[in-house]
Design a protein around this motif. Structure first.
Motif, PDB file in Angstrom:
ATOM      1  N   SER A   1       0.823  -1.215   0.000  1.00  0.00           N
ATOM      2  CA  SER A   1       0.000   0.000   0.000  1.00  0.00           C
ATOM      3  C   SER A   1       0.858   1.267   0.000  1.00  0.00           C
ATOM      4  CB  SER A   1      -0.965   0.009   1.185  1.00  0.00           C
ATOM      5  OG  SER A   1      -0.278   0.110   2.404  1.00  0.00           O
ATOM      6  N   GLU A   2       1.998   1.215   0.675  1.00  0.00           N
ATOM      7  CA  GLU A   2       2.867   2.393   0.692  1.00  0.00           C
ATOM      8  C   GLU A   2       3.586   2.600  -0.639  1.00  0.00           C
ATOM      9  OE1 GLU A   2       3.942   2.770   5.416  1.00  0.00           O
ATOM     10  OE2 GLU A   2       5.244   1.532   4.173  1.00  0.00           O
ATOM     11  N   GLN A   3       3.840   1.526  -1.367  1.00  0.00           N
ATOM     12  CA  GLN A   3       4.539   1.639  -2.644  1.00  0.00           C
ATOM     13  C   GLN A   3       3.609   1.999  -3.795  1.00  0.00           C
ATOM     14  OE1 GLN A   3       6.537  -2.130  -3.040  1.00  0.00           O
ATOM     15  NE2 GLN A   3       8.312  -1.444  -1.869  1.00  0.00           N
ATOM     16  N   SER A   4       2.322   1.798  -3.611  1.00  0.00           N
ATOM     17  CA  SER A   4       1.367   2.037  -4.687  1.00  0.00           C
ATOM     18  C   SER A   4       1.197   3.523  -4.968  1.00  0.00           C
ATOM     19  CB  SER A   4       0.010   1.439  -4.323  1.00  0.00           C
ATOM     20  OG  SER A   4      -0.931   1.769  -5.322  1.00  0.00           O
ATOM     21  N   ASP A   5       1.212   3.855  -6.249  1.00  0.00           N
ATOM     22  CA  ASP A   5       0.923   5.236  -6.622  1.00  0.00           C
ATOM     23  C   ASP A   5      -0.454   5.336  -7.291  1.00  0.00           C
ATOM     24  OD1 ASP A   5       1.561   3.926  -8.955  1.00  0.00           O
ATOM     25  OD2 ASP A   5       3.004   5.408  -9.660  1.00  0.00           O
ATOM     26  N   ARG A   6      -1.206   4.241  -7.244  1.00  0.00           N
ATOM     27  CA  ARG A   6      -2.536   4.224  -7.856  1.00  0.00           C
ATOM     28  C   ARG A   6      -3.660   4.249  -6.838  1.00  0.00           C
ATOM     29  NH1 ARG A   6      -0.123  -0.380 -10.628  1.00  0.00           N
ATOM     30  NH2 ARG A   6      -1.452  -1.583  -9.278  1.00  0.00           N
TER      31      ARG A   6
END
Length: 98
Positions: free
Chosen positions: A44-49
């Motif tokens: 969730s922290e790595q997601s940019d979507r």
């Protein structure tokens, strides 16, 4: 013309191909609640979507999985996934105040 029956349920498709975050393969199959929570947090922290906060996105994916697979999960598996919710709250500093 009848619709061709899908071999995969839509909820499994959401788990596998979420547009909000890329989940590690087999994340919900892990035995450790801590590992499940850590993996969801990282994804969730790595997601940019994602459209919500990392905490909300991670908790939402976990809740969605539990709600969709719930009646097919063993009691011990469900307990592990519920503990993963508590671990997520700890990871994000959202522990309930006592």
């Amino acid at each position: 013309m009848p619709k061709e029956k899908s071999k995969q349920k839509w909820s499994q498709d959401v788990t596998d191909n979420s547009d909000a975050m890329d989940l590690k393969q087999g994340v919900f199959k892990q035995r450790s609640a801590k590992k499940i929570a850590d993996s969801l947090k990282k994804s969730s922290e790595q997601s940019d979507r994602r459209k919500a906060s990392p905490f909300q996105s991670a908790m939402s994916m976990l809740s969605c999985y539990i709600n969709r697979a719930g009646k097919h999960l063993s009691k011990s598996r469900l307990a592990t996934l519920d503990r993963a919710k508590d671990e997520l709250r700890k990871d994000f500093g959202r522990e309930p105040k006592r």
